[in-house]
Design a protein around this motif. Structure first.
Motif, PDB file in Angstrom:
ATOM      1  N   ARG A 297       0.837  -1.209   0.000  1.00  0.00           N
ATOM      2  CA  ARG A 297       0.000   0.000   0.000  1.00  0.00           C
ATOM      3  C   ARG A 297       0.870   1.258   0.000  1.00  0.00           C
ATOM      4  NH1 ARG A 297      -4.657   0.345   4.433  1.00  0.00           N
ATOM      5  NH2 ARG A 297      -5.267  -1.506   3.214  1.00  0.00           N
ATOM      6  N   LYS A 298       1.930   1.243   0.789  1.00  0.00           N
ATOM      7  CA  LYS A 298       2.835   2.395   0.842  1.00  0.00           C
ATOM      8  C   LYS A 298       3.516   2.605  -0.496  1.00  0.00           C
ATOM      9  CE  LYS A 298       4.931   5.537   3.406  1.00  0.00           C
ATOM     10  NZ  LYS A 298       4.168   6.658   4.007  1.00  0.00           N
ATOM     11  N   LEU A 299       3.979   1.514  -1.094  1.00  0.00           N
ATOM     12  CA  LEU A 299       4.635   1.603  -2.400  1.00  0.00           C
ATOM     13  C   LEU A 299       3.673   2.096  -3.469  1.00  0.00           C
ATOM     14  CD1 LEU A 299       6.968   1.011  -4.374  1.00  0.00           C
ATOM     15  CD2 LEU A 299       6.236  -1.375  -4.411  1.00  0.00           C
ATOM     16  N   ASN A 300       2.459   1.604  -3.429  1.00  0.00           N
ATOM     17  CA  ASN A 300       1.462   2.000  -4.424  1.00  0.00           C
ATOM     18  C   ASN A 300       1.125   3.486  -4.299  1.00  0.00           C
ATOM     19  OD1 ASN A 300      -0.015   0.935  -6.612  1.00  0.00           O
ATOM     20  ND2 ASN A 300      -1.906   1.012  -5.409  1.00  0.00           N
ATOM     21  N   LYS A 301       1.191   4.008  -3.090  1.00  0.00           N
ATOM     22  CA  LYS A 301       0.884   5.415  -2.858  1.00  0.00           C
ATOM     23  C   LYS A 301       2.046   6.326  -3.257  1.00  0.00           C
ATOM     24  CE  LYS A 301      -0.235   8.667   0.872  1.00  0.00           C
ATOM     25  NZ  LYS A 301      -0.473   8.803   2.344  1.00  0.00           N
ATOM     26  N   ASP A 302       3.270   5.980  -2.810  1.00  0.00           N
ATOM     27  CA  ASP A 302       4.426   6.846  -3.047  1.00  0.00           C
ATOM     28  C   ASP A 302       5.102   6.601  -4.390  1.00  0.00           C
ATOM     29  OD1 ASP A 302       3.907   7.806  -0.541  1.00  0.00           O
ATOM     30  OD2 ASP A 302       5.485   6.636   0.459  1.00  0.00           O
ATOM     31  N   GLY A 303       4.992   5.401  -4.898  1.00  0.00           N
ATOM     32  CA  GLY A 303       5.629   5.074  -6.177  1.00  0.00           C
ATOM     33  C   GLY A 303       7.057   4.595  -6.043  1.00  0.00           C
ATOM     34  N   VAL A 304       7.695   4.886  -4.890  1.00  0.00           N
ATOM     35  CA  VAL A 304       9.092   4.485  -4.666  1.00  0.00           C
ATOM     36  C   VAL A 304       9.217   3.947  -3.246  1.00  0.00           C
ATOM     37  CG1 VAL A 304      11.510   5.215  -4.594  1.00  0.00           C
ATOM     38  CG2 VAL A 304       9.943   6.269  -6.232  1.00  0.00           C
ATOM     39  N   PHE A 305       9.953   2.850  -3.112  1.00  0.00           N
ATOM     40  CA  PHE A 305      10.186   2.265  -1.795  1.00  0.00           C
ATOM     41  C   PHE A 305      11.632   1.797  -1.732  1.00  0.00           C
ATOM     42  CE2 PHE A 305       9.876  -1.184   1.367  1.00  0.00           C
ATOM     43  CZ  PHE A 305       9.314  -0.473   2.421  1.00  0.00           C
ATOM     44  N   VAL A 306      12.304   2.092  -0.614  1.00  0.00           N
ATOM     45  CA  VAL A 306      13.725   1.758  -0.461  1.00  0.00           C
ATOM     46  C   VAL A 306      13.883   0.727   0.655  1.00  0.00           C
ATOM     47  CG1 VAL A 306      16.050   2.641  -0.048  1.00  0.00           C
ATOM     48  CG2 VAL A 306      14.353   4.085  -1.190  1.00  0.00           C
ATOM     49  N   LEU A 307      14.562  -0.381   0.346  1.00  0.00           N
ATOM     50  CA  LEU A 307      14.865  -1.418   1.332  1.00  0.00           C
ATOM     51  C   LEU A 307      16.365  -1.432   1.609  1.00  0.00           C
ATOM     52  CD1 LEU A 307      12.751  -4.558   0.344  1.00  0.00           C
ATOM     53  CD2 LEU A 307      12.547  -3.197   2.423  1.00  0.00           C
ATOM     54  N   LYS A 308      16.704  -1.521   2.877  1.00  0.00           N
ATOM     55  CA  LYS A 308      18.115  -1.563   3.278  1.00  0.00           C
ATOM     56  C   LYS A 308      18.271  -2.555   4.416  1.00  0.00           C
ATOM     57  CE  LYS A 308      21.894   1.496   4.720  1.00  0.00           C
ATOM     58  NZ  LYS A 308      22.255   2.879   5.117  1.00  0.00           N
ATOM     59  N   GLY A 309      19.335  -3.353   4.355  1.00  0.00           N
ATOM     60  CA  GLY A 309      19.567  -4.321   5.422  1.00  0.00           C
ATOM     61  C   GLY A 309      18.776  -5.598   5.269  1.00  0.00           C
ATOM     62  N   LEU A 310      18.639  -6.088   4.042  1.00  0.00           N
ATOM     63  CA  LEU A 310      17.910  -7.347   3.822  1.00  0.00           C
ATOM     64  C   LEU A 310      18.576  -8.514   4.550  1.00  0.00           C
ATOM     65  CD1 LEU A 310      16.820  -7.257   0.076  1.00  0.00           C
ATOM     66  CD2 LEU A 310      15.359  -7.351   2.077  1.00  0.00           C
ATOM     67  N   ASP A 311      19.851  -8.728   4.238  1.00  0.00           N
ATOM     68  CA  ASP A 311      20.668  -9.724   4.934  1.00  0.00           C
ATOM     69  C   ASP A 311      19.928 -11.039   5.177  1.00  0.00           C
ATOM     70  OD1 ASP A 311      22.845 -10.844   6.152  1.00  0.00           O
ATOM     71  OD2 ASP A 311      22.536  -9.863   8.085  1.00  0.00           O
ATOM     72  N   SER A 312      19.410 -11.620   4.094  1.00  0.00           N
ATOM     73  CA  SER A 312      18.752 -12.931   4.139  1.00  0.00           C
ATOM     74  C   SER A 312      17.562 -12.951   5.094  1.00  0.00           C
ATOM     75  CB  SER A 312      19.758 -14.022   4.540  1.00  0.00           C
ATOM     76  OG  SER A 312      20.827 -14.077   3.632  1.00  0.00           O
ATOM     77  N   LYS A 313      16.805 -11.853   5.135  1.00  0.00           N
ATOM     78  CA  LYS A 313      15.641 -11.786   6.024  1.00  0.00           C
ATOM     79  C   LYS A 313      14.419 -12.491   5.412  1.00  0.00           C
ATOM     80  CE  LYS A 313      17.729  -9.098   9.036  1.00  0.00           C
ATOM     81  NZ  LYS A 313      17.367  -7.681   9.171  1.00  0.00           N
ATOM     82  N   LEU A 314      14.400 -12.641   4.107  1.00  0.00           N
ATOM     83  CA  LEU A 314      13.267 -13.290   3.452  1.00  0.00           C
ATOM     84  C   LEU A 314      13.266 -14.779   3.778  1.00  0.00           C
ATOM     85  CD1 LEU A 314      10.904 -12.751   1.498  1.00  0.00           C
ATOM     86  CD2 LEU A 314      12.449 -13.281  -0.387  1.00  0.00           C
ATOM     87  N   SER A 315      12.088 -15.327   3.974  1.00  0.00           N
ATOM     88  CA  SER A 315      11.945 -16.732   4.358  1.00  0.00           C
ATOM     89  C   SER A 315      12.641 -17.668   3.375  1.00  0.00           C
ATOM     90  CB  SER A 315      10.458 -17.094   4.437  1.00  0.00           C
ATOM     91  OG  SER A 315      10.289 -18.480   4.635  1.00  0.00           O
ATOM     92  N   LYS A 316      13.194 -18.754   3.898  1.00  0.00           N
ATOM     93  CA  LYS A 316      13.818 -19.778   3.048  1.00  0.00           C
ATOM     94  C   LYS A 316      12.757 -20.647   2.370  1.00  0.00           C
ATOM     95  CE  LYS A 316      18.094 -18.779   4.224  1.00  0.00           C
ATOM     96  NZ  LYS A 316      17.789 -17.565   5.003  1.00  0.00           N
ATOM     97  N   ASN A 317      11.525 -20.574   2.877  1.00  0.00           N
ATOM     98  CA  ASN A 317      10.443 -21.416   2.358  1.00  0.00           C
ATOM     99  C   ASN A 317       9.423 -20.551   1.639  1.00  0.00           C
ATOM    100  OD1 ASN A 317      11.225 -24.084   3.707  1.00  0.00           O
ATOM    101  ND2 ASN A 317      11.153 -22.687   5.445  1.00  0.00           N
ATOM    102  N   LEU A 318       9.544 -20.492   0.336  1.00  0.00           N
ATOM    103  CA  LEU A 318       8.677 -19.686  -0.501  1.00  0.00           C
ATOM    104  C   LEU A 318       7.891 -20.584  -1.450  1.00  0.00           C
ATOM    105  CD1 LEU A 318      11.174 -16.832  -1.511  1.00  0.00           C
ATOM    106  CD2 LEU A 318       9.481 -16.788   0.326  1.00  0.00           C
ATOM    107  N   PRO A 319       6.841 -20.057  -2.083  1.00  0.00           N
ATOM    108  CA  PRO A 319       6.159 -20.831  -3.125  1.00  0.00           C
ATOM    109  C   PRO A 319       7.138 -21.274  -4.213  1.00  0.00           C
ATOM    110  CG  PRO A 319       4.878 -18.902  -2.534  1.00  0.00           C
ATOM    111  CD  PRO A 319       6.184 -18.763  -1.819  1.00  0.00           C
ATOM    112  N   SER A 320       6.804 -22.356  -4.864  1.00  0.00           N
ATOM    113  CA  SER A 320       7.717 -22.988  -5.828  1.00  0.00           C
ATOM    114  C   SER A 320       8.235 -22.024  -6.887  1.00  0.00           C
ATOM    115  CB  SER A 320       7.013 -24.170  -6.497  1.00  0.00           C
ATOM    116  OG  SER A 320       7.841 -24.777  -7.461  1.00  0.00           O
ATOM    117  N   ASP A 321       7.362 -21.199  -7.455  1.00  0.00           N
ATOM    118  CA  ASP A 321       7.800 -20.282  -8.513  1.00  0.00           C
ATOM    119  C   ASP A 321       8.831 -19.285  -8.006  1.00  0.00           C
ATOM    120  OD1 ASP A 321       6.324 -21.221 -10.733  1.00  0.00           O
ATOM    121  OD2 ASP A 321       4.510 -20.261  -9.967  1.00  0.00           O
ATOM    122  N   LEU A 322       8.678 -18.816  -6.769  1.00  0.00           N
ATOM    123  CA  LEU A 322       9.633 -17.852  -6.221  1.00  0.00           C
ATOM    124  C   LEU A 322      10.959 -18.526  -5.881  1.00  0.00           C
ATOM    125  CD1 LEU A 322       7.335 -15.627  -3.956  1.00  0.00           C
ATOM    126  CD2 LEU A 322       8.069 -15.260  -6.328  1.00  0.00           C
TER     127      LEU A 322
END
Length: 585
Positions: A297-322
């Motif tokens: 929702r924030k991205l859709n409103k502002d048009g730009v979003f900045v991520l910093k410090g990901l460092d493998s924070k995304l889950s290791k278990n994602l849907p097959s396509d991802l």
């Protein structure tokens, strides 16, 4: 071409209304038919404006020529269409390009063998026209592959040495990035996104940056946003100020992912003044649902979003396509820039030309000892230096700070030093005359730190003494470029052994599996330590025990699904590799 498309649909509609049952006429003609028609005299007939019949000459030399040319093209297309139903061997290397822009390989079991043959034939014909620099490259050409493995011949090779060099059984697993129909349909919309833009700042060493870039692409896909080429943060330890384009091939990165995510070099002028929310506090193991509900929702409103410090924070278990997208980014899209790639390949050939070699990733740098909380094994003088640095910079210490050195060591959290690595290699059957490539930075303690390993394996080289005069000069203060060169040379080794887990070890484990399960020995440090400390054990017993400890950790296929915390980049089976695949190389 637009008028041509309308005309073709009109012809198809007329055929249906007249009950013409012609298998060569469809409501949606194939792209290949469009190509033939648009480049033949038929195109001018179908798409030309209507003319007054009274002004048309029915029998002229030009009209006759046009008629015969059109007839020739029609018969050509008819012949090609007939060929599509003829059986063709799927093992032919010419039939291994992508089936569609969505990177679907010919391993998909979702259609019959007859349909399979038809699609393979049309895809192989269309590849003549699609395989260009302007279009998405076939996955078989985009992946970074090692030099061929050497065969071990000769009567003077012992059984232990032969076993050491022997490559693991890949059990028939090959890459199979067969994205689902739903994924491909969504790609049509997502890859055209021009309103939402995701910017990502990645940090750490080269292989941590690679991990964060992989997750950045996946998050852009989840948020249905265009991805701005990631920014590489200046490394606080090495001071490397390299930009993305200096380490990776940007054009290749964009082209390989063009069917998954739109990648742009910079924000468009319309978004430069947009409010930019910077998110730095991301919990670990976040799911796609969490990402979307938190940021969309924030991205859709502002048009730009900045991520910093990901460092493998995304889950290791994602849907097959991802998960497949992760593999596509890691093993295909993240190709190194041409100068780095060329030099790395040059050094790899110098090692490879003289026979099989071992690549060791020795984590003996000063910052490693500071971060791990371990002792160097070089004596009190060196350990005291590390302790003082660690006390002044406690934020660099990884893991639990209340653990003692002995607890860390027994838990397998300390890197193997050169003496321990030498003992392991000897126990596993590595010959003393083996050529060894040492990847990694300058060891803390210099030559003294490497001396036990050099004593047992005198043919040890680094990129510095393998390179010729001036070849490495442009990368003297570029740690990421030097790490990339180590990566390329290590990939072509017959055997790879890391002294510590880390990002490089995991990246090499997965990449070597993905290109054919090249031998990768993962030291079982927890079980090894009691044996390393036991001075009463004989060399023969030590060797026998070491072989038993590592018999199941030498690069053979390991299922990621056996443990939920495993990264698909290190364990590409089964999401990115399968047995039924005909392979992409």
């Amino acid at each position: 071409m637009f008028s041509l498309s309308l005309s073709l649909k009109k012809l198809s509609f007329m055929a249906k209304t007249r009950n013409v049952k012609n298998s060569l006429i469809t409501v949606n003609p194939s792209p290949f038919f469009y190509y033939l028609l648009s480049n033949s005299p038929l195109a001018s007939i179908v798409s030309s404006p209507k003319k007054n019949p009274r002004n048309r000459k029915l029998c002229t030399l030009s009209n006759l020529s046009l008629f015969f040319l059109s007839l020739l093209v029609s018969f050509t297309f008819l012949g090609i269409s007939v060929l599509s139903f003829m059986p063709i061997s799927l093992q032919d290397s010419s039939l291994r390009p992508l089936m569609s822009p969505s990177s679907v390989l010919f391993s998909s079991p979702s259609f019959s063998s007859a349909e399979h043959r038809s699609r393979v034939t049309l895809a192989s014909l269309a590849s003549t026209f699609l395989d260009s620099e302007e279009n998405e490259p076939t996955l078989s050409k985009s992946v970074m592959v090692p030099l061929p493995a050497h065969g071990i011949v000769g009567s003077n090779v012992s059984e232990e040495e032969r076993e050491f060099w022997q490559q693991p059984d890949g059990e028939g697993y090959r890459p199979c990035l067969d994205f689902s129909i739903g994924y491909r349909k969504a790609s049509v919309r997502i890859t055209k996104e021009k309103r939402r833009f995701l910017m990502v700042v990645v940090s750490g060493g080269l292989n941590q940056q690679r991990n964060e870039i992989v997750d950045a692409v996946v998050i852009a896909r989840i948020l249905e946003a265009a991805l701005v080429v990631p920014v590489l943060q200046v490394n606080p330890i090495w001071g490397d100020e390299s930009e993305f384009s200096e380490i990776f091939d940007v054009k290749h990165f964009k082209r390989t992912l063009q069917a998954d995510v739109r990648v742009v070099s910079s924000l468009p002028s319309s978004h430069l003044l947009s409010r930019q929310t910077i998110e730095t506090k991301i919990p670990r193991d976040v799911s796609p649902l969490w990402i979307r509900s938190r940021f969309f929702r924030k991205l859709n409103k502002d048009g730009v979003f900045v991520l910093k410090g990901l460092d493998s924070k995304l889950s290791k278990n994602l849907p097959s396509d991802l998960q497949k997208l992760r593999c596509k980014v890691a093993f295909h899209a993240l190709r190194y820039a041409a100068p780095i790639r060329e030099l790395g390949n040059r050094l790899a050939r110098r090692m490879w030309i003289e026979g099989p070699y071992i690549a060791l990733h020795l984590r003996l740098e000063k910052d490693v000892w500071v971060r791990t909380g371990c002792l160097t094994g070089l004596g009190a003088e060196y350990d005291d230096i590390i302790s003082k640095v660690r006390a002044s910079q406690p934020e660099y210490l990884t893991g639990r700070q209340n653990m003692s050195y002995l607890q860390r060591r027994l838990a397998g959290q300390c890197p193997l030093n050169s003496l321990e690595m030498a003992r392991l290699l000897k126990a596993l059957g590595a010959p003393g005359n083996a050529r060894v490539y040492k990847a990694g930075g300058e060891p803390f303690g210099g030559k003294q730190a490497l001396q036990p390993l050099v004593t047992e394996f005198p043919n040890l080289v680094t990129k510095d003494n393998l390179a010729r005069d001036g070849e490495l000069s442009q990368y003297s203060n570029r740690s990421s470029a030097l790490a990339a060169i180590d990566y390329i040379v290590s990939l072509s080794s017959a055997v790879f052994v890391p002294s510590h887990g880390g990002n490089m070890g995991r990246a090499m484990q997965g990449h070597r599996a993905y290109v054919g399960h090249r031998k990768y020995i993962k030291p079982n440090k927890r079980s090894m330590l009691p044996l390393l400390e036991d001075t009463s054990i004989s060399d023969a017993e030590f060797s026998s025990t070491m072989r038993k400890l590592h018999v199941k950790s030498q690069g053979q296929p390991e299922m990621r699904t056996n443990r939920r915390d495993r990264d698909v980049i290190a364990y590409p089976v089964p999401e990115c590799m399968c047995k039924h695949s005909t392979g992409i190389f």
